[in-house]
Enzyme design. Sequence first.
Site, short mmCIF file in Angstrom:
data_model
loop_
_atom_site.label_atom_id
_atom_site.label_comp_id
_atom_site.label_asym_id
_atom_site.label_seq_id
_atom_site.Cartn_x
_atom_site.Cartn_y
_atom_site.Cartn_z
N CYS A 566 0.84 -1.20 0.00
CA CYS A 566 0.00 0.00 0.00
C CYS A 566 0.88 1.26 0.00
O CYS A 566 2.02 1.25 0.45
CB CYS A 566 -0.91 -0.01 1.22
SG CYS A 566 -2.12 1.33 1.26
N ASP A 568 0.37 3.68 1.86
CA ASP A 568 0.28 4.24 3.20
C ASP A 568 1.67 4.62 3.72
O ASP A 568 2.62 3.83 3.63
CB ASP A 568 -0.37 3.23 4.14
CG ASP A 568 -0.76 3.84 5.47
OD1 ASP A 568 0.14 4.25 6.22
OD2 ASP A 568 -1.97 3.91 5.75
N ARG A 570 2.87 4.80 6.55
CA ARG A 570 3.37 4.08 7.72
C ARG A 570 4.02 2.75 7.36
O ARG A 570 4.59 2.09 8.23
CB ARG A 570 2.21 3.84 8.70
CG ARG A 570 1.60 5.12 9.24
CD ARG A 570 0.27 4.87 9.91
NE ARG A 570 -0.75 4.42 8.95
CZ ARG A 570 -2.00 4.11 9.29
NH1 ARG A 570 -2.38 4.21 10.54
NH2 ARG A 570 -2.86 3.71 8.36
N HIS A 627 -2.12 -4.08 5.30
CA HIS A 627 -1.88 -3.58 6.66
C HIS A 627 -3.18 -3.30 7.37
O HIS A 627 -4.25 -3.20 6.74
CB HIS A 627 -1.02 -2.32 6.62
CG HIS A 627 -1.69 -1.15 5.96
ND1 HIS A 627 -2.41 -0.21 6.67
CD2 HIS A 627 -1.74 -0.77 4.65
CE1 HIS A 627 -2.87 0.71 5.82
NE2 HIS A 627 -2.48 0.38 4.59
N CYS A 630 -6.53 -0.12 6.90
CA CYS A 630 -6.29 0.43 5.56
C CYS A 630 -7.45 1.32 5.13
O CYS A 630 -8.61 0.88 5.09
CB CYS A 630 -6.09 -0.70 4.57
SG CYS A 630 -5.74 -0.14 2.89
#
Length: 741
Positions: A566, A568, A570, A627, A630
């Site tokens: 992803c 993302d 993080r 993760h 999401c």
Amino acid sequence: MTINTHSNMMNTLRHDVPASIVVFLVAVPLSLGIAMAAGAPLAAGLIAAVVGGIVAGALGGSSVQVSGPTASLTLVIADLILTYGWRATCMITLLAGAVQLLLGVFRAARAALAVSPAVVHGMLAGVGILIALSQLHIVLGGSPQRSALANLTELPGQIIGMHGHPVTVGLVTIGVLLVWTKLPKPIKAVPAPLAALLVASVSAWAFGWDVTRIELPGLLSTWAPPELPQGDWGRILAGALLIALLAGAESLLCCAATDTMHPGRRADLDRELSGQGVANMVSGALGGLPVAGVIVRSTTNVGAGGRSRWSAILHGVWVLVFALGFGWSIALIPMEALAALLVFIGIRTISLGHVRKVHGHGEVPVYVVTMAGVIVLGLAEGVLAGLALAALLALRRLTGVTVLKREDHEGRLNVTISGSLTFLGVPRLTQELRAIPAGTAVDLDLNIDFMDNAAFDVIHSWRLDHERLGGTVVIDELHDEWYAMAASGARMYPAKTPPKAPDRWWLPWAHRTPEKSAPAPGSKPGTACRLTWGAHEFHRRTAPLVRPVLTELARKQQPSHLFITCADSRIVPSLITASGPGDLFTVRNIGNLVPRRGAAQHDDSVVAAVEYATQVLGVRTITVCGHSGCGAMAGVLSGGVQAGSLPGLRNWLRHGDHSLARLIETEGDRLDSGTLDLLCRVNVQQQLANLRTYPNVDEQVEAGELELVGLFFDIGSARVHVLPPLHPAATAGSAHSPEPE
């Protein structure tokens, strides 16, 4: 101010008064038992409980700690009473309190926390075993001996000739203590020690058992002032110092433990030590046992809802009221029941939890030596033995040397020496260096913070010999140039090099210190500044380390994995997989999605990466990593509502419809508040199935040339979970089957 006063009073009535009653019910039997085990008047235990509650509670630095007589000092007090008498022991307690007061005034409390917990837990375990052994003789109808060895020697005879009624009372007491924790919560509101003594007392009265009764004379009628000890004042002062240090250390360690159990203000350790000192002076003057913070009463106080020092103070008031008005009821308690209570408490001091903790830090020898020393030699001797062993182990760790050898692809031997190089490490250093074959090309990395002359001589002599025999040695020092300075004859400084702070490159910018987050010279403040600063730090710290690897990779990349994850912020693939440059061929998009072959919402980006990775780079593994929490999957669950006015995002999230359908099909009867993370996991498995809709991928998987792996990263716990692929039947027919228009 009126409102605050009223609020404090209501909190005291609501929380501290009930908690003080619970602690009082626990404190009375324990105080009587500790006094009996020490050979002191039983009233001395109650006096110490009163003073510990009122004086230490009011003057101490903790809002929830409860003080009173403690089992850990039982052996010291018993020995002092036998040597000097009870009234002289009270004077020694007073002197110990004065020592604690001075230590608190001079702010020495923090030094007590430097004692290894392995020593403290080993001491408590040793004391507990000694108490259990001595009190077991009383339960069996006999009398305790003066030493652990004598108690063990006499035990078989006591068991053979044990008396029926005392043993029965003891068994009833221990049985209640064992069963009480398994009873319903309303019943367990009564503390187990009190319940055990009540049941034993009622049973002895109802069946007319022949037991020994406790006599508690009046507190005021038997009071006498302390008297000066007669004898060697060196030993007397040593006894006072031992009480001061042991009681102070236990109080401060208990303070530190209870600080983690409540959300209120942290304890002032120096004030706590001073408060304990005043309490011991008062207790000694009134004829009481030494006082210390007691973990059993303190945890009981926190568990019962105590929030301020009023719970400790009030518990002392209740003990005083009981001793003055209801002391006659203590005569109903069989002495064998109190002894059984002490046996139970003594055995429970051997905590497997403490053993596991010290085992994790390699300190089991310290724990065992302290415990054995206390049992065989005595309390002070056992503690000193444990402290000495802890110091030796710490010295061994601090001066330990680690030597790692690794041969690179060019045949050079890379040797890394880490630690503090002192004469203690010379044998290991000599052995490792002499094992290097003659004529080898050696890169020697010194990752050290200190080097004494003995260590320098070993390395320098080996280098000269190795080079004389045709080998080469290139020395690189990662910290200050200890070897280079010594070889040039420069003056060596006696102190160790302060270790550099670790390069915490993996921390977010916001979590780094202000100094590290400072912008690079000449840059402007702002978000972009952090990127330029990061590049500056990379050039300064990391680039010299990775340049040899990147120079080699500059010619060609040969990743072994295609990593689809992803976008993302993080998720850091290299961090969660411990990989480095050249390992992962990475594709990132919102939701770690892989569009199925022939999907209506056409997208060639991911497909191009898959084709290039499998057909050009020849990767052996494709990993899809999702993760927790999401946002893309939240959008899929909302049917695109959460995408709002972002048409591109809405269209892209349609590639997750199959994941949602798969979730409803397989987990429909288990959907609840954890549905989002469940969908995140199912989505990973679905994307692995989507990959097999591409003929080249499916063929390589079937031939065993390519492996598909699913990962799920739980952000909150920082754990990576491996997800199994969907059952083959669930993906059957998916290969070569384009998405219908």
